[in-house]
Motif scaffolding. Structure first.
Motif, PDB file in Angstrom:
ATOM      1  N   ASP A  34       0.841  -1.191   0.000  1.00 18.11           N
ATOM      2  CA  ASP A  34       0.000   0.000   0.000  1.00 18.11           C
ATOM      3  C   ASP A  34       0.884   1.253   0.000  1.00 18.11           C
ATOM      4  OD1 ASP A  34      -1.767   2.080   0.520  1.00 18.11           O
ATOM      5  OD2 ASP A  34      -2.603   1.181   2.335  1.00 18.11           O
ATOM      6  N   PRO A  35       0.717   2.146  -0.981  1.00 24.47           N
ATOM      7  CA  PRO A  35       1.532   3.359  -1.052  1.00 24.47           C
ATOM      8  C   PRO A  35       1.415   4.251   0.196  1.00 24.47           C
ATOM      9  CG  PRO A  35       0.311   3.075  -3.088  1.00 24.47           C
ATOM     10  CD  PRO A  35      -0.188   2.038  -2.128  1.00 24.47           C
ATOM     11  N   SER A  36       0.330   4.110   0.944  1.00 23.01           N
ATOM     12  CA  SER A  36       0.166   4.935   2.146  1.00 23.01           C
ATOM     13  C   SER A  36       0.590   4.200   3.417  1.00 23.01           C
ATOM     14  CB  SER A  36      -1.282   5.412   2.268  1.00 23.01           C
ATOM     15  OG  SER A  36      -2.155   4.313   2.424  1.00 23.01           O
ATOM     16  N   ALA A  37       1.236   3.054   3.276  1.00 18.67           N
ATOM     17  CA  ALA A  37       1.681   2.278   4.438  1.00 18.67           C
ATOM     18  C   ALA A  37       2.704   3.069   5.252  1.00 18.67           C
ATOM     19  CB  ALA A  37       2.288   0.955   3.990  1.00 18.67           C
ATOM     20  N   SER A  38       2.696   2.844   6.537  1.00  8.72           N
ATOM     21  CA  SER A  38       3.657   3.514   7.419  1.00  8.72           C
ATOM     22  C   SER A  38       5.051   2.919   7.229  1.00  8.72           C
ATOM     23  CB  SER A  38       3.229   3.358   8.876  1.00  8.72           C
ATOM     24  OG  SER A  38       3.371   2.006   9.286  1.00  8.72           O
ATOM     25  N   ASP A  39       6.041   3.680   7.665  1.00 10.96           N
ATOM     26  CA  ASP A  39       7.420   3.184   7.607  1.00 10.96           C
ATOM     27  C   ASP A  39       7.552   1.895   8.410  1.00 10.96           C
ATOM     28  OD1 ASP A  39       8.087   5.373   6.072  1.00 10.96           O
ATOM     29  OD2 ASP A  39       9.023   6.482   7.719  1.00 10.96           O
ATOM     30  N   ARG A  40       6.851   1.802   9.514  1.00 12.07           N
ATOM     31  CA  ARG A  40       6.900   0.595  10.351  1.00 12.07           C
ATOM     32  C   ARG A  40       6.402  -0.631   9.572  1.00 12.07           C
ATOM     33  NH1 ARG A  40       7.724   0.240  15.506  1.00 12.07           N
ATOM     34  NH2 ARG A  40       7.281   2.441  15.861  1.00 12.07           N
ATOM     35  N   ILE A  42       6.456  -0.990   6.271  1.00 14.29           N
ATOM     36  CA  ILE A  42       7.467  -1.280   5.240  1.00 14.29           C
ATOM     37  C   ILE A  42       8.655  -2.017   5.862  1.00 14.29           C
ATOM     38  CG2 ILE A  42       9.091  -0.269   3.589  1.00 14.29           C
ATOM     39  CD1 ILE A  42       6.964   1.999   3.219  1.00 14.29           C
ATOM     40  N   MET A  43       9.100  -1.556   7.023  1.00 11.34           N
ATOM     41  CA  MET A  43      10.217  -2.207   7.712  1.00 11.34           C
ATOM     42  C   MET A  43       9.859  -3.641   8.091  1.00 11.34           C
ATOM     43  SD  MET A  43      13.012  -0.381   8.111  1.00 11.34           S
ATOM     44  CE  MET A  43      13.838  -0.622   9.662  1.00 11.34           C
ATOM     45  N   GLY A  44       8.663  -3.837   8.607  1.00 14.05           N
ATOM     46  CA  GLY A  44       8.238  -5.183   8.990  1.00 14.05           C
ATOM     47  C   GLY A  44       8.168  -6.113   7.801  1.00 14.05           C
ATOM     48  N   TRP A  45       7.636  -5.592   6.691  1.00 14.11           N
ATOM     49  CA  TRP A  45       7.543  -6.395   5.476  1.00 14.11           C
ATOM     50  C   TRP A  45       8.940  -6.756   4.971  1.00 14.11           C
ATOM     51  CZ3 TRP A  45       9.091  -6.200   0.430  1.00 14.11           C
ATOM     52  CH2 TRP A  45       8.452  -7.065  -0.456  1.00 14.11           C
ATOM     53  N   ALA A  46       9.834  -5.780   4.951  1.00 11.11           N
ATOM     54  CA  ALA A  46      11.196  -6.028   4.478  1.00 11.11           C
ATOM     55  C   ALA A  46      11.903  -7.058   5.369  1.00 11.11           C
ATOM     56  CB  ALA A  46      11.991  -4.722   4.435  1.00 11.11           C
ATOM     57  N   ALA A  47      11.737  -6.938   6.661  1.00  9.80           N
ATOM     58  CA  ALA A  47      12.359  -7.896   7.581  1.00  9.80           C
ATOM     59  C   ALA A  47      11.798  -9.295   7.361  1.00  9.80           C
ATOM     60  CB  ALA A  47      12.147  -7.454   9.023  1.00  9.80           C
ATOM     61  N   VAL A  52      16.234  -5.603   1.609  1.00 11.66           N
ATOM     62  CA  VAL A  52      16.988  -4.430   2.033  1.00 11.66           C
ATOM     63  C   VAL A  52      16.156  -3.209   1.665  1.00 11.66           C
ATOM     64  CG1 VAL A  52      19.090  -3.073   1.638  1.00 11.66           C
ATOM     65  CG2 VAL A  52      19.200  -5.581   1.650  1.00 11.66           C
ATOM     66  N   VAL A  53      15.950  -2.297   2.613  1.00 10.80           N
ATOM     67  CA  VAL A  53      15.193  -1.076   2.342  1.00 10.80           C
ATOM     68  C   VAL A  53      16.143  -0.031   1.751  1.00 10.80           C
ATOM     69  CG1 VAL A  53      13.824   0.800   3.354  1.00 10.80           C
ATOM     70  CG2 VAL A  53      13.567  -1.537   4.210  1.00 10.80           C
ATOM     71  N   PHE A  54      15.730   0.587   0.662  1.00  9.31           N
ATOM     72  CA  PHE A  54      16.474   1.668   0.004  1.00  9.31           C
ATOM     73  C   PHE A  54      15.614   2.914   0.160  1.00  9.31           C
ATOM     74  CE2 PHE A  54      17.820   4.047  -3.831  1.00  9.31           C
ATOM     75  CZ  PHE A  54      19.195   4.000  -3.682  1.00  9.31           C
ATOM     76  N   SER A  55      16.106   3.913   0.901  1.00 10.13           N
ATOM     77  CA  SER A  55      15.263   5.049   1.255  1.00 10.13           C
ATOM     78  C   SER A  55      16.062   6.337   1.359  1.00 10.13           C
ATOM     79  CB  SER A  55      14.581   4.771   2.608  1.00 10.13           C
ATOM     80  OG  SER A  55      13.741   5.839   2.966  1.00 10.13           O
ATOM     81  N   HIS A  56      15.328   7.426   1.344  1.00 11.73           N
ATOM     82  CA  HIS A  56      15.879   8.762   1.582  1.00 11.73           C
ATOM     83  C   HIS A  56      15.429   9.266   2.957  1.00 11.73           C
ATOM     84  CE1 HIS A  56      17.354  12.751   0.619  1.00 11.73           C
ATOM     85  NE2 HIS A  56      16.163  13.278   0.775  1.00 11.73           N
ATOM     86  N   ASP A  57      14.592   8.487   3.602  1.00  7.17           N
ATOM     87  CA  ASP A  57      13.923   8.841   4.846  1.00  7.17           C
ATOM     88  C   ASP A  57      14.780   8.456   6.059  1.00  7.17           C
ATOM     89  OD1 ASP A  57      12.131   9.116   6.955  1.00  7.17           O
ATOM     90  OD2 ASP A  57      10.470   8.190   5.886  1.00  7.17           O
ATOM     91  N   LEU A  58      15.029   9.405   6.946  1.00  2.98           N
ATOM     92  CA  LEU A  58      15.821   9.134   8.148  1.00  2.98           C
ATOM     93  C   LEU A  58      15.069   8.296   9.177  1.00  2.98           C
ATOM     94  CD1 LEU A  58      17.487  12.629   8.654  1.00  2.98           C
ATOM     95  CD2 LEU A  58      18.574  10.542   7.821  1.00  2.98           C
ATOM     96  N   ASP A  59      13.753   8.170   9.032  1.00  2.28           N
ATOM     97  CA  ASP A  59      12.959   7.421  10.008  1.00  2.28           C
ATOM     98  C   ASP A  59      13.377   5.955  10.093  1.00  2.28           C
ATOM     99  OD1 ASP A  59      11.570   9.738  10.518  1.00  2.28           O
ATOM    100  OD2 ASP A  59       9.778   9.146   9.398  1.00  2.28           O
ATOM    101  N   PHE A  60      13.813   5.377   8.998  1.00  2.83           N
ATOM    102  CA  PHE A  60      14.183   3.966   9.008  1.00  2.83           C
ATOM    103  C   PHE A  60      15.404   3.721   9.892  1.00  2.83           C
ATOM    104  CE2 PHE A  60      11.695   4.245   5.114  1.00  2.83           C
ATOM    105  CZ  PHE A  60      10.843   3.165   5.281  1.00  2.83           C
ATOM    106  N   THR A  67      14.931   0.510  18.230  1.00  2.00           N
ATOM    107  CA  THR A  67      14.420  -0.827  18.537  1.00  2.00           C
ATOM    108  C   THR A  67      15.533  -1.847  18.716  1.00  2.00           C
ATOM    109  OG1 THR A  67      14.206  -1.434  16.212  1.00  2.00           O
ATOM    110  CG2 THR A  67      12.276  -0.395  17.265  1.00  2.00           C
ATOM    111  N   HIS A  68      16.768  -1.473  18.400  1.00  2.00           N
ATOM    112  CA  HIS A  68      17.916  -2.382  18.462  1.00  2.00           C
ATOM    113  C   HIS A  68      17.689  -3.609  17.587  1.00  2.00           C
ATOM    114  CE1 HIS A  68      19.534   0.047  21.694  1.00  2.00           C
ATOM    115  NE2 HIS A  68      18.350  -0.021  22.282  1.00  2.00           N
ATOM    116  N   ALA A  69      16.907  -3.425  16.531  1.00  2.00           N
ATOM    117  CA  ALA A  69      16.606  -4.533  15.628  1.00  2.00           C
ATOM    118  C   ALA A  69      17.850  -4.926  14.837  1.00  2.00           C
ATOM    119  CB  ALA A  69      15.483  -4.138  14.669  1.00  2.00           C
ATOM    120  N   SER A  70      17.918  -6.189  14.483  1.00  2.00           N
ATOM    121  CA  SER A  70      19.061  -6.656  13.695  1.00  2.00           C
ATOM    122  C   SER A  70      18.780  -6.546  12.198  1.00  2.00           C
ATOM    123  CB  SER A  70      19.382  -8.099  14.051  1.00  2.00           C
ATOM    124  OG  SER A  70      18.264  -8.924  13.778  1.00  2.00           O
ATOM    125  N   GLY A  71      17.604  -6.092  11.830  1.00  2.00           N
ATOM    126  CA  GLY A  71      17.274  -5.940  10.413  1.00  2.00           C
ATOM    127  C   GLY A  71      15.908  -5.363  10.266  1.00  2.00           C
TER     128      GLY A  71
END
Length: 85
Positions: A34-40, A42-47, A52-60, A67-71
């Protein structure tokens, strides 16, 4: 195992053929979610998909740090010119 790159919605879909031609398996988020999906989301889907997420957004990077996530892994494009050319 080949890592796929998922291009965040804040970057142009024009990145897909450029990265694909360079040998990277690449999709734009709008092709898979979904183009309106939150960054969270997108991150969950990628994990979950090993992407690998390719972004210009500092939120990632902030999310990964807080979160100290490993990916997932993240490629962060910085600069004022964010189009492939």
């Amino acid at each position: 195992m080949t890592l796929r790159r998922v291009i965040d919605v804040n970057l142009s879909p024009e990145w897909v053929p450029v990265l694909t031609e360079a040998g990277f398996d690449t999709v734009h988020w709008t092709q898979v979610g979904d183009p309106s999906a939150s960054d969270r989301v997108i991150m969950g889907w990628a994990a979950a998909n090993g992407d690998v997420v390719f972004s210009h957004d500092l939120d990632f990077s902030t999310m990964l740090a807080l979160t100290h996530a490993s990916g997932p892994s993240l490629v962060q494009l910085r600069g004022s010119k964010v189009l492939p050319e």
